[in-house]
Motif scaffolding. Structure first.
Motif, PDB file in Angstrom:
ATOM      1  N   THR A  59      79.109  55.975 -28.239  1.00  0.00           N
ATOM      2  CA  THR A  59      80.786  55.851 -27.860  1.00  0.00           C
ATOM      3  C   THR A  59      81.317  57.187 -28.022  1.00  0.00           C
ATOM      4  O   THR A  59      81.126  57.975 -28.840  1.00  0.00           O
ATOM      5  N   LYS A  65      93.053  60.813 -23.501  1.00  0.00           N
ATOM      6  CA  LYS A  65      92.367  60.377 -22.423  1.00  0.00           C
ATOM      7  C   LYS A  65      90.864  61.161 -21.975  1.00  0.00           C
ATOM      8  O   LYS A  65      90.832  62.250 -22.636  1.00  0.00           O
ATOM      9  N   SER A  77      80.032  47.499 -17.706  1.00  0.00           N
ATOM     10  CA  SER A  77      81.266  47.089 -17.276  1.00  0.00           C
ATOM     11  C   SER A  77      82.321  48.202 -18.003  1.00  0.00           C
ATOM     12  O   SER A  77      81.964  48.902 -18.901  1.00  0.00           O
ATOM     13  N   ILE A  78      83.592  48.095 -17.494  1.00  0.00           N
ATOM     14  CA  ILE A  78      84.457  48.939 -18.226  1.00  0.00           C
ATOM     15  C   ILE A  78      85.580  47.847 -19.012  1.00  0.00           C
ATOM     16  O   ILE A  78      86.009  46.835 -18.277  1.00  0.00           O
ATOM     17  N   ARG A  79      85.906  47.977 -20.411  1.00  0.00           N
ATOM     18  CA  ARG A  79      86.574  47.111 -20.961  1.00  0.00           C
ATOM     19  C   ARG A  79      87.668  47.730 -21.136  1.00  0.00           C
ATOM     20  O   ARG A  79      88.051  48.727 -21.537  1.00  0.00           O
ATOM     21  N   VAL A  80      88.871  46.898 -20.790  1.00  0.00           N
ATOM     22  CA  VAL A  80      90.258  47.241 -21.342  1.00  0.00           C
ATOM     23  C   VAL A  80      90.963  46.699 -22.434  1.00  0.00           C
ATOM     24  O   VAL A  80      90.903  45.498 -22.472  1.00  0.00           O
ATOM     25  N   GLY A  81      91.534  47.329 -23.350  1.00  0.00           N
ATOM     26  CA  GLY A  81      92.187  46.738 -24.435  1.00  0.00           C
ATOM     27  C   GLY A  81      91.447  46.342 -25.606  1.00  0.00           C
ATOM     28  O   GLY A  81      91.916  45.552 -26.075  1.00  0.00           O
ATOM     29  N   GLY A  85      89.135  42.440 -24.627  1.00  0.00           N
ATOM     30  CA  GLY A  85      89.801  42.759 -23.608  1.00  0.00           C
ATOM     31  C   GLY A  85      89.268  42.304 -22.223  1.00  0.00           C
ATOM     32  O   GLY A  85      88.241  42.238 -22.138  1.00  0.00           O
ATOM     33  N   GLN A  87      87.733  42.763 -18.521  1.00  0.00           N
ATOM     34  CA  GLN A  87      86.850  43.671 -17.873  1.00  0.00           C
ATOM     35  C   GLN A  87      86.380  43.812 -16.623  1.00  0.00           C
ATOM     36  O   GLN A  87      87.402  43.230 -15.766  1.00  0.00           O
ATOM     37  N   ILE A  88      86.214  45.087 -16.003  1.00  0.00           N
ATOM     38  CA  ILE A  88      85.946  45.517 -14.723  1.00  0.00           C
ATOM     39  C   ILE A  88      84.472  45.484 -14.244  1.00  0.00           C
ATOM     40  O   ILE A  88      83.626  46.155 -14.999  1.00  0.00           O
ATOM     41  N   SER A 105      89.923  39.614 -16.121  1.00  0.00           N
ATOM     42  CA  SER A 105      88.815  40.553 -15.791  1.00  0.00           C
ATOM     43  C   SER A 105      88.984  40.424 -13.992  1.00  0.00           C
ATOM     44  O   SER A 105      89.394  39.403 -13.557  1.00  0.00           O
TER      45      SER A 105
END
Length: 133
Positions: A59, A65, A77-81, A85, A87-88, A105
């Motif tokens: 990680t 940023k 996937s990309i996890r937000v928050g 949270g 995902q994308i 998502s």
């Protein structure tokens, strides 16, 4: 003053290998880490290639940023928050009844067509509630 002992008696020269084990790298281009268990230097799972590319498992924690001069490839996937949270995600098939994600998502369908390439998880728990946009 004149001392009877010319230097500190507890001084240890760097050639004393009982203090830190030397690194005998087995992984080309591996970043070095300190192994807190053994007290030795060791290879990490992070690889910095000859062209400056970084790869490996793990990680990256940051409060700032991440800036990249090229594509960032994500294999899952990309996890937000945070951990729970939205995902994308991507995949070839319709996500309804097959892709589990939290509400909010988005899913990008590589095998879709007009009106079936972008999905938003609007309702439900688990793998239902995907709506094509």
């Amino acid at each position: 003053g004149v001392a009877a002992v010319p230097s500190r008696e507890d001084h240890v020269h760097p050639s004393d290998t009982s203090r830190v084990t030397r690194l005998t790298s087995t992984t080309a281009d591996a970043a070095v880490r300190f192994d807190n268990t053994s007290g030795a230097l060791a290879d990490s799972v992070v690889i910095i290639g000859d062209t400056g590319n970084i790869s490996g498992v793990g990680t990256l924690g940051t409060t700032g940023k991440i800036t990249a001069g090229a594509d960032i490839e994500v294999t899952t996937s990309i996890r937000v928050g945070g951990g729970s949270g939205p995902q994308i995600l991507t995949g070839a098939d319709d996500p309804e009844a097959s892709v589990t994600a939290p509400v909010g998502s988005v899913y990008l369908r590589t095998g879709g067509g007009a009106g079936t390439t972008f999905y938003v998880k609007e309702t439900g728990v688990g793998n239902t509630g995907w709506d094509a946009k």
